[in-house]
Design a protein around this motif. Structure first.
Motif, short mmCIF file in Angstrom:
data_model
loop_
_atom_site.label_atom_id
_atom_site.label_comp_id
_atom_site.label_asym_id
_atom_site.label_seq_id
_atom_site.Cartn_x
_atom_site.Cartn_y
_atom_site.Cartn_z
N ARG A 175 0.84 -1.21 0.00
CA ARG A 175 0.00 0.00 0.00
C ARG A 175 0.87 1.26 0.00
O ARG A 175 0.57 2.24 -0.69
N ALA A 176 1.97 1.22 0.77
CA ALA A 176 2.86 2.38 0.81
C ALA A 176 3.48 2.65 -0.55
O ALA A 176 3.68 3.81 -0.93
N LEU A 177 3.74 1.59 -1.31
CA LEU A 177 4.34 1.75 -2.63
C LEU A 177 3.31 2.09 -3.70
O LEU A 177 3.66 2.18 -4.88
N GLY A 178 2.05 2.23 -3.29
CA GLY A 178 1.04 2.69 -4.24
C GLY A 178 0.08 1.64 -4.73
O GLY A 178 -0.75 1.92 -5.60
N THR A 179 0.17 0.42 -4.21
CA THR A 179 -0.80 -0.60 -4.61
C THR A 179 -2.19 -0.18 -4.14
O THR A 179 -2.38 0.16 -2.98
N SER A 180 -3.14 -0.22 -5.04
CA SER A 180 -4.49 0.21 -4.69
C SER A 180 -5.18 -0.83 -3.82
O SER A 180 -4.77 -1.99 -3.76
N ARG A 181 -6.23 -0.40 -3.15
CA ARG A 181 -7.01 -1.34 -2.35
C ARG A 181 -7.59 -2.44 -3.23
O ARG A 181 -7.63 -3.61 -2.85
N ALA A 182 -8.04 -2.05 -4.42
CA ALA A 182 -8.61 -3.04 -5.35
C ALA A 182 -7.56 -4.07 -5.75
O ALA A 182 -7.87 -5.26 -5.88
N SER A 183 -6.33 -3.63 -5.95
CA SER A 183 -5.27 -4.56 -6.35
C SER A 183 -4.94 -5.53 -5.22
O SER A 183 -4.72 -6.73 -5.46
N ILE A 184 -4.91 -5.04 -3.99
CA ILE A 184 -4.68 -5.91 -2.83
C ILE A 184 -5.80 -6.95 -2.75
O ILE A 184 -5.56 -8.15 -2.55
N ALA A 185 -7.04 -6.50 -2.92
CA ALA A 185 -8.18 -7.43 -2.86
C ALA A 185 -8.08 -8.46 -3.98
O ALA A 185 -8.32 -9.65 -3.76
N ARG A 186 -7.70 -8.00 -5.19
CA ARG A 186 -7.60 -8.94 -6.31
C ARG A 186 -6.55 -10.01 -6.05
O ARG A 186 -6.71 -11.17 -6.45
N MET A 187 -5.46 -9.63 -5.39
CA MET A 187 -4.40 -10.59 -5.12
C MET A 187 -4.92 -11.74 -4.26
O MET A 187 -4.65 -12.92 -4.53
N PHE A 188 -5.71 -11.42 -3.23
CA PHE A 188 -6.26 -12.47 -2.37
C PHE A 188 -7.37 -13.24 -3.09
O PHE A 188 -7.50 -14.46 -2.91
N ILE A 189 -8.17 -12.54 -3.90
CA ILE A 189 -9.20 -13.22 -4.68
C ILE A 189 -8.55 -14.22 -5.63
O ILE A 189 -9.02 -15.35 -5.81
N LEU A 190 -7.44 -13.80 -6.26
CA LEU A 190 -6.73 -14.69 -7.18
C LEU A 190 -6.16 -15.90 -6.44
O LEU A 190 -6.16 -17.01 -6.97
N GLU A 191 -5.67 -15.68 -5.22
CA GLU A 191 -5.18 -16.82 -4.43
C GLU A 191 -6.31 -17.81 -4.19
O GLU A 191 -6.14 -19.02 -4.33
N GLY A 192 -7.48 -17.29 -3.79
CA GLY A 192 -8.63 -18.16 -3.57
C GLY A 192 -9.04 -18.88 -4.85
O GLY A 192 -9.36 -20.07 -4.83
N LEU A 193 -9.03 -18.15 -5.97
CA LEU A 193 -9.39 -18.75 -7.26
C LEU A 193 -8.43 -19.87 -7.63
O LEU A 193 -8.86 -20.95 -8.06
N LEU A 194 -7.13 -19.63 -7.46
CA LEU A 194 -6.14 -20.63 -7.83
C LEU A 194 -6.25 -21.88 -6.94
O LEU A 194 -6.16 -23.01 -7.43
N VAL A 195 -6.47 -21.66 -5.64
CA VAL A 195 -6.62 -22.81 -4.73
C VAL A 195 -7.88 -23.59 -5.08
O VAL A 195 -7.88 -24.82 -5.18
N GLY A 196 -9.00 -22.85 -5.28
CA GLY A 196 -10.25 -23.53 -5.63
C GLY A 196 -10.17 -24.23 -6.97
O GLY A 196 -10.68 -25.34 -7.14
#
Length: 658
Positions: A571-592
């Motif tokens: 977040r400090a380096l400028g990652t948006s909230r949406a991008s952080i959320a997408r990263m975890f969503i993608l982790e869930g998608l890949l595991v599922g």
């Protein structure tokens, strides 16, 4: 030197920051006025708790002021949306913190490239900028070394390289030498001064007088107020170079091109994969959980389809030459025919054109006759018999194409000399401990001993006979009142017309007293049974998927807590909230998705193994496999929603110092 037109690069006007509720607020900053010009090297000093870090957080857009106005290059920050603040932080600022926040499982090159990945810089450009940044801090020879294998000084220099790689216009350093020895401290000071010589504005928070002495200007803060008389002045050094093509805030806030957004998405997918592979044990357990649910779903569909096909195949075979006739419930009344009358009705049916043979079958209540292996009331505990208890004639077994050993036992069903005899199926013989038919082998029916004269070695058309006790209908004349069933074998193609003729042949005055079922009539029953079976297994599978989803959500939420530092850094380096959320969503998608793929394979293998053991023809449409994969992926995404929201809402200003 000042920014063009004499506008300070950073300007704070009457900034205040309070924490706590409205009733008892705690002021961290009060009435702060400050200007920092292009190319300055500014040190902010003061005792612990004086508000230094709060001031840096506001300057770096990690936090918002409670009051006052903050201008960056003349633009009012309060008018910027969250996404614009993220972009500005990513493209214009660089950060070095007391804790280096190096990602331990990533290589030095990957660590140094984090800010560039946030920006969506192309891979080729990224490599060039990372190589240059590592060279400047003396870590080029450590490019492929994981962060966990670097010393404390090397990690801090790597954090500086991470900031340098993005070519920031302003570098914020929060106690960058707080955890370093004197040698590494001098190295970091030299790096900061060299960076400032290139025209980068440097703002450093420090307790170290050596670091403060290296700055062009020192700003003292105490109890949230600035004490330095010239804090508002903006003094750039004459020897500073130009910005070297670094973009201004207007250029930064312009919409990112499509290519940059695609690069960003590709990096998000890579980061999700990297996170899972760095936590292999957790990822495997989650995949196994999703595999059980999706595999069960695929297996339920496959078994339901295979069972349906098997039943359909048997019904199709029987549909050409078999039907069943019995009295309808309205036709069962006192005075119904005795066994002799049933034989007469049996002969009437047998005399019809197209009829090959007619057998008799009566379902007897096991609760009434209570079949047991041993004499009742001897104190031996036995489970209640769960199979079928039938009274039949020999023709019924012949029509069923069952094989009895010895073959002579079949005739005893009709001529047992007034005494009952029993033929048992293979499963029943095994359950009751009857090794073979013959002298000394008996069971007890209705409290009376019944010799076992035969065992069914093959059940033919009627698999239920494997778990049955079969008695001769002549030995139980009372069964005539139990509404027996006439099993009629016909010539091919005759079941349908005979279904209309048989009730008239049995009772022309009241044909409605009889019901005739052809195999076609039984298809609805087959569909119902298979649908119920499919629904039952599917419900169990969905429950397993729901449990896997809950387990994954809990695990990922705990992961969010353990990755607070990484999330705050991003977040400090400028990652948006949406991008952080997408990263975890993608982790869930890949595991599922991984669980769905594995579950699909396991489900298919399970169906094949079961069908092979039952000698069934396996039937499994591709849609069932895709259903399992889609279900795994969907529940994987669902499990990540709440953790993703929690991660995106993390406060970088607090977590970055944790």
């Amino acid at each position: 030197m000042p920014t063009p037109g004499g506008i300070p690069l950073l300007r704070l006007e009457r900034i205040g920051r309070s924490y706590g509720g409205a009733d008892v607020p705690t002021a961290a900053l009060q009435d702060v006025n400050l200007e920092i010009g292009e190319g300055e090297f500014v040190a902010i000093i003061g005792p612990s708790g004086s508000g230094k870090s709060t001031l840096l957080n506001i300057l770096g857009l990690l936090d918002r002021a409670s009051e006052g106005t903050y201008f960056i290059n003349g633009a009012d920050v309060s008018l910027m949306a969250e996404k614009q603040r993220d972009v500005l932080r990513s493209r214009m600022f660089g950060f070095v913190f007391q804790a280096s926040h190096v990602m331990l499982d990533e290589s030095s090159a990957r660590n140094a490239a984090l800010g560039l990945r946030v920006q969506g810089v192309r891979h080729v450009e990224r490599e060039l900028q990372v190589t240059e940044a590592l060279r400047r801090v003396g870590l080029l020879h450590r490019t492929d070394v994981p962060g966990k294998n670097l010393s404390g000084g090397e990690r801090q220099r790597l954090a500086l390289a991470r900031a340098l790689a993005t070519r920031p216009r302003i570098l914020f350093a929060d106690e960058p030498t707080g955890n370093l020895d004197s040698g590494n401290t001098q190295s970091v000071i030299a790096d900061l001064k060299a960076l400032n010589q290139t025209g980068v504005t440097v703002v450093v928070i420090t307790h170290d007088p050596i670091v403060a002495a290296a700055a062009d200007r020192q700003i003292v803060i105490n109890d949230g107020r600035l004490e330095t008389p010239d804090a508002q002045s903006s003094q750039g050094s004459a020897h500073h170079e130009a910005r070297g093509g670094r973009p201004d805030s207007a250029e930064i806030l312009a919409a990112a091109p499509l290519g940059r957004r695609l690069n960003l998405l590709a990096d998000e997918i890579y980061d999700a994969l990297a996170s899972l592979t760095s936590r292999t044990g957790k990822a495997i357990l989650l995949i196994l959980a999703f595999m059980l649910g999706s595999g069960g779903l695929v297996a339920s569909v496959g078994l339901s389809q295979s069972a349906s096909a098997q039943v359909s195949e048997r019904l199709a075979e029987a549909a050409l030459d078999e039907l069943q006739a019995s009295r309808s419930p309205s036709g069962v009344q006192p005075g119904n025919p005795d066994l002799a009358g049933l034989r007469d009705q049996q002969n009437k049916i047998a005399a019809l054109h197209g009829v090959v043979a007619v057998g008799l079958r009566v379902e007897m209540a096991t609760s009434e006759f209570r079949p047991t292996r041993f004499r009742p009331n001897t104190g031996i505990q036995e489970d209640d018999f769960a199979g079928s208890l039938l009274a039949v004639d020999s023709t019924f077994l012949e029509l069923s194409e069952a094989v009895v050993e010895p073959a002579s036992a079949l005739s005893l069903l009709d001529e047992s000399f007034g005494k009952p005899v029993a033929i048992v199926g293979q499963d029943t013989a095994t359950r009751l401990g009857i090794p073979s038919a013959g002298p000394g082998q008996k069971i007890w029916i209705g409290g009376q001993p019944v010799p076992v004269v035969g065992i069914l070695s093959q059940t033919g058309r009627n698999p239920v006979l494997a778990d049955s006790i079969i008695l001769g209908i002549g030995a139980y004349p009372s069964t005539a009142s139990d509404n027996p069933v006439f099993v009629v074998r016909t010539l091919p193609g005759f079941p349908a017309p005979l279904a209309d003729v048989i009730p008239l042949a049995l009772d022309a005055a009241h044909p409605e007293h009889f019901t005739v079922n052809t195999v076609a009539d039984l298809r609805s029953l087959r569909r119902g049974v298979n649908n119920d079976l499919g629904v039952l297994i599917s419900v169990i599978s969905w429950v397993l998927l729901a449990l896997a989803c809950l387990s994954a959500a809990t695990s990922m939420y705990l992961t969010v807590q353990t990755r607070r530092s990484e999330i705050a850094l991003r977040r400090a380096l400028g990652t948006s909230r949406a991008s952080i959320a997408r990263m975890f969503i993608l982790e869930g998608l890949l595991v599922g998705l991984g669980g769905g793929l594995a579950g699909g394979a396991v489900g298919v293998l399970g169906v094949l193994a079961f069908c092979l053991s039952q000698e069934w023809t396996p039937v499994l449409g591709p849609e069932s496999v895709w259903t399992g994969i889609a279900a795994g992926a969907a529940t994987g995404v669902l499990s990540a929603v709440y953790p993703a929201i929690a991660a995106s809402r993390a406060d970088p200003a607090q977590a970055i110092r944790a």
